[in-house]
Every structure is written in C-alpha cells, then in structure tokens.
Scaffold this motif. Structure first.
Motif, PDB file in Angstrom:
ATOM      1  N   PHE A 194       2.475   2.386  12.355  1.00 34.62           N
ATOM      2  CA  PHE A 194       3.240   3.262  11.476  1.00 34.62           C
ATOM      3  C   PHE A 194       3.223   2.713  10.050  1.00 34.62           C
ATOM      4  CE2 PHE A 194       7.748   4.344  10.051  1.00 34.62           C
ATOM      5  CZ  PHE A 194       7.340   5.500   9.432  1.00 34.62           C
ATOM      6  N   GLY A 195       3.413   1.394   9.910  1.00 34.65           N
ATOM      7  CA  GLY A 195       3.358   0.772   8.592  1.00 34.65           C
ATOM      8  C   GLY A 195       2.028   1.051   7.892  1.00 34.65           C
ATOM      9  N   TRP A 196       0.943   0.921   8.640  1.00 31.54           N
ATOM     10  CA  TRP A 196      -0.376   1.197   8.042  1.00 31.54           C
ATOM     11  C   TRP A 196      -0.535   2.670   7.711  1.00 31.54           C
ATOM     12  CZ3 TRP A 196      -2.602  -2.456   5.746  1.00 31.54           C
ATOM     13  CH2 TRP A 196      -2.614  -3.753   6.262  1.00 31.54           C
ATOM     14  N   MET A 197       0.033   3.554   8.527  1.00 35.35           N
ATOM     15  CA  MET A 197      -0.064   4.986   8.226  1.00 35.35           C
ATOM     16  C   MET A 197       0.554   5.275   6.862  1.00 35.35           C
ATOM     17  SD  MET A 197       0.912   6.657  11.920  1.00 35.35           S
ATOM     18  CE  MET A 197       0.834   8.391  11.449  1.00 35.35           C
ATOM     19  N   VAL A 198       1.693   4.609   6.590  1.00 38.05           N
ATOM     20  CA  VAL A 198       2.356   4.821   5.295  1.00 38.05           C
ATOM     21  C   VAL A 198       1.494   4.251   4.167  1.00 38.05           C
ATOM     22  CG1 VAL A 198       4.405   4.315   3.930  1.00 38.05           C
ATOM     23  CG2 VAL A 198       4.623   4.743   6.384  1.00 38.05           C
ATOM     24  N   LEU A 199       0.976   3.030   4.387  1.00 38.54           N
ATOM     25  CA  LEU A 199       0.211   2.357   3.331  1.00 38.54           C
ATOM     26  C   LEU A 199      -1.116   3.052   3.032  1.00 38.54           C
ATOM     27  CD1 LEU A 199       0.690  -1.431   4.080  1.00 38.54           C
ATOM     28  CD2 LEU A 199       1.114  -0.289   1.912  1.00 38.54           C
ATOM     29  N   LEU A 255       0.270   3.522  -0.892  1.00 40.15           N
ATOM     30  CA  LEU A 255       0.137   2.481  -1.904  1.00 40.15           C
ATOM     31  C   LEU A 255      -1.319   2.077  -2.132  1.00 40.15           C
ATOM     32  CD1 LEU A 255       2.387   1.179  -3.496  1.00 40.15           C
ATOM     33  CD2 LEU A 255       2.341  -0.747  -1.914  1.00 40.15           C
TER      34      LEU A 255
END
Lengths: 272, 267
Positions: free
Chosen positions: A110-115, A121
């Motif tokens: 999930f963190g990578w999906m956002v990044l 970012l």
C-alpha cells in the motif's frame, strides 16, 4: 514408559498435524494436477502450449532473477556494514531491517502504491527533475513490481548474509590486510568466499519468495502484467479451475526446484 | 600496520545505509503520513492533520469485524504452534528418537514450500473432505507455517542449555512429568516466548493463506485491506495499516527486551 515413548508422545501432535494438514493436502493436489477431468496431464499441455502462459512463466523467472540480484547487491554490503558498526548502531540497523519484515506485505505494498501512483511522490519528483516526460507512469509496470518486491525481500537476504558474516573470524580479514591486501581485495578474496553460504541461502529464499508472490505484483503491476502466482490465484478465484490451478502450482514448484538444485550443487561443490 | 578503511568508502557506506533505510522504511512512513491526512483522498505528503480516519476505522463494522477475527485466529495459532512446536523441539533436541535429523527436516519443511502452493493444496483438500472453510481451517494452516519458527527458536535455546540438569533431576528422584515441567520447560521459555511472538505476528499479518481460505464471514484484516486496495482505497486503509505497524513495533520492542534483538536476528 521409556525415553523413546516419552519423546514420541512429545513429537506426535506435531507429526500428526503436519501429515494431515500439510503433506496430505499437497499430495492430493499433486495427484489432482495429473488426473484432471480433461484427461491426464491435460492442464500441463494447456499451459505449456499457450504463448500467453509461457509469457507469464518467462516474466516470472525474469523478474525473480532480477529481484534476487538487486537484493543481493544491496543485502551483502548492508549485512557487512552491520557487522562493523558498534552495538548501538547495529541494534538500530537490525530494527530498520526487522520492522518492514514483520509488517504485513499488504501494508507495505500500500505504501508503494501511494509513492508510485501517477500523482505520487516519486513520479512527481522525476518529472520535476526533468528526467521523464509528462506522461510518465510507474504504477502498472514491471519496474513497480521490482521496486516493491525488493523492499519486501531485502530483509530476508540481509539477515541470511548477516547470520553467516557474524560467524566469520575477524582475524582472517586482519591477516589479509597485514599481508598487503587492499580493503576491496580483502572483501573479494576473504569475506565474499566465506559469506557464500549466506548469499546462496538468501538468494534461494529471495528467488523462491519472489517467484511465488502475487499480492505485491497484483497490486503494483495490475491485472495486465501477470506473474505465475497471480495467474494461479485467478484460476482459483475468478474461474474456479482447480486442476489448472494445481498444474500451475506444480509448474511453479518444478521451476523453482529447477533453478535451486543446480545452484545448490554448484556452490556445494565449490566449497568442497 | 594495517591500513584502515579508506575515507571515501566510509562516506560511501554512510550514504548507502541512508539510502537503504529510505527504501526499507519509506512505504511505512508514507502509510503513517496518509493516515493522519485531513483530505478525502490519499495524498502524501499529507494535507492538514486529523484523526478522522481513525475514528472512521473504529466505527466501521467491516474493519472491527475483520480485526476481531484476525486477533482470534492469531491467538489460536500462537497457542497451537507454541505447544505443539515446543514439544516437538524438546523431542528433536534429545536425539533419542530414530531419524532425529529427518524429524527436524520434516518440522522445518513448511518454510521451504511457497505458501501459495500450500494454500491451494489446503483449499482443495478441505473443500473435498470437509466442505466450506471455517476459522479452524485458517488457524490450522497458519499453525503449519508458524510451526517451523517455534521449533527453530526453541531448538536454539535448548542447544545452549545444560544437559546435566535433567540428569540431576532424575538422580534426585523426579519422575518424567516433573523433569519435563520443572526442568526442561523453564529452560525453553525464552525460545517458546520468541516463537510465540513470531507465531502471532505471522498469523496476524499473513495474507496468502487468508485470501485463499476466506469466506463470506471469514475475512482477516490483511484480506480486508487487500480488498480495499484492489477497489477503492481511502485514507481509512492507511489508518488500519498504521495500527498494524504500531502493533509490530510493540512486538519488536517486547522481543528486544526479552531476548535481545541483535542476537535474535543473527541466530
């Protein structure tokens, strides 16, 4: 009651559980994969004669090798540095490796999906730096899968190598240095060969885990870029086709064994 | 005199460690950041600061239900795996059974097999033998994959124990059960504790088996999160994820206090 009886009683619950809930289900799946309703070996023929599935197989092997290679390239120096720093800093480095390891893969992905998302970012930064065009996207690419999987698997590699490195006699390195080796020569001729069992173990682990991963590839690569494990998951959930799912699982396992066995033999022979 | 590590290499290794830390921790930091955002959409860096997504999670039946199932299953797995794995480790350690080495390999074998292969096998087996999957199915399969960890940590602790204590207890007249309970088990405690934490963590975070063995009323927290991520993620997913990260941090802290993390990691 004698000693043997006592020990048998202690091991029995575990043995029963493993036989009934582990070996039996896997055995049954193996049998099902070769005796499907369409005739023996039909699911295998279907998989191996379809360019679409062969493409999935090739992508899985290619990405897993790349991911393992990157994990090794980062994991070895990281583990080496961990053995050289003081105890306080080492504790922090261990926390840095263990915290992601013990966090659910779903959460990390999930963190990578956002990044990595279109307005995330990383693509924004790359666009601002002028390195990529306006339409540049990272999500739903193989690159995204590799980035996500490296983060997921790096801790396994680093810890495997660290376990071996901490057991190497530090005086060997000192001896090499006094005999005139430069730092890099010492690494190449002393540390690296001695760390080989850890590197091999870590690589096997990384390769196996990345070849059989589907959560991170599914979420970061999307449905168009499928890997073998994602295809298995689809065969089980979307169109329940159990013999085909079982056959793909057998192919996955055979493929992993095919890579691992020569690898173990080769490094085993070299170590005597 | 031995030449020290060149200066450029020191600088390089500091940069290297910093970059690696960034790769390893970035996804976690991002998740925490998104969870405290005020905005309706997932955004990082977060806009504003609010705990509204946490209150939304705490009033969502889907998350609370999934969390409750996850905790129940994780506790069952912790109990099963610690009891069964601990007992097996004691038997393996004593090396009095024939095929002791084979026994150790058998107990560690679930580590080698990719979870997805086991998940399909278990799903097919259970459906054909017992019908629809239940929480027991999931707890049993999680126990299988947690078992090797308990066996390993307990074996590691036993390897450093004093083999003559049990002998001494025998000479002093302790019977089998007394020797086991008052001498052997207390020596295993650090290993059992570490194994128990691992078992809880594995079961609580596990998503592959939980996805294959899910049912309409059997959805664990990771499966719930996965479902949200596939369809419509909003910052409440980040709030749940942050709670899971916090739980992991607590676990790591406890393991470090009880056993020492550095020793544990290089074991």
């Amino acid at each position: 009651m004698n000693d043997r009886m006592e020990n048998l009683l202690l091991a029995l619950p575990g043995l029963l559980l493993l036989v009934l809930a582990f070996f039996l289900p896997i055995g049954q799946m193996l049998v099902l994969s070769v005796t499907g309703p369409e005739g023996p070996l039909a699911p295998f023929v279907r998989f191996l004669s379809d360019p679409y599935y062969l493409g999935i197989l090739w992508r899985t092997v290619r990405l897993s090798l790349l991911i393992t290679l990157i994990c090794g390239a980062i994991g070895f120096p990281l583990a080496y540095i961990m053995t050289k720093v003081g105890p306080r800093l080492r504790l922090w480095l261990v926390v840095m490796v263990i915290l992601p390891l013990m966090t659910s893969v779903v959460v990390r992905t999930f963190g990578w999906m956002v990044l990595l998302s279109r307005s995330g970012l990383i693509p924004e930064m790359l666009r601002d730096m002028g390195l990529v065009g306006r339409n540049f996207a990272l999500m739903q690419t193989e690159t995204a899968i590799v980035i996500g999987m490296v983060q997921v698997l790096l801790p396994f590699m680093a810890l495997s190598i660290l376990g071996v490195l901490t057991r190497i006699d530090g005086r060997l390195e000192e001896a090499a240095r006094t005999m005139g080796c430069s730092f890099l020569q010492t690494i190449r001729t002393v540390v690296l060969p001695l760390a080989l069992p850890g590197i091999v173990a870590g690589s096997l682990l990384c390769f196996t885990l990345s070849a059989s991963a589907f959560i991170t590839p599914n979420l970061l690569g999307g449905t168009r870029i499928q890997v073998l494990a994602a295809s298995i998951y689809k065969s089980v959930t979307a169109t329940p086709d159990w013999p085909f799912a079982a056959a793909q699982a057998v192919i996955l396992f055979a493929g992993i064994a095919l890579v691992l066995v020569p690898y173990i033999k080769m490094t085993g022979a070299r170590n005597g | 005199m031995v030449k020290s590590v060149p200066a450029w290499l020191r600088i390089l290794s500091v940069v290297f460690v910093a970059l690696t830390a960034l790769i390893l921790l970035a996804p976690l930091i991002v998740v925490v950041g998104v969870s405290v955002s005020e905005s309706q959409f997932i955004a990082f860096p977060p806009n504003g600061l609010s705990l509204r997504w946490y209150s939304q999670v705490l009033s969502s039946n889907a998350y609370l239900g999934a969390g409750w199932i996850s905790i129940q299953i994780a506790l069952m797995v912790t109990g099963f795996a610690t009891l069964i794995g601990g007992a097996a480790a004691i038997a393996i350690h004593r090396r009095q059974l024939p095929f002791s080495d084979v026994l150790a390999t058998v107990f560690l074998s679930p580590l080698v097999l990719p979870t997805i292969i086991y998940a399909i096998g278990m799903l097919m087996f259970w459906s054909s033998a017992f019908g629809p999957v239940s929480p027991v199915t999931l707890a049993l399969s999680h126990t299988i994959i947690a078992l090797p960890y308990v066996v390993r940590t307990t074996l590691a602790v036993l390897a450093e124990s004093n083999p003559y204590l049990e002998e001494a207890a025998r000479t002093m007249g302790a019977n089998r059960l007394q020797r086991l309970w008052f001498v052997v088990v207390p020596q295993c405690i650090p290993g059992l504790a570490a194994g128990a934490f691992f078992a809880f963590n594995i079961s609580f975070d596990e998503a592959v088996l939980s996805l294959f063995l899910r049912g309409p009323t059997l959805t664990t927290l990771p499966v719930q999160i996965y479902g949200q991520l596939e369809f419509s993620p909003d910052p409440s997913v980040a709030a749940v994820s942050t709670i899971m990260i916090a739980l992991t941090i607590v676990l790591i802290f406890v393991i470090d206090r009880m056993l020492g993390l550095t020793k544990f990691a290089s074991a």
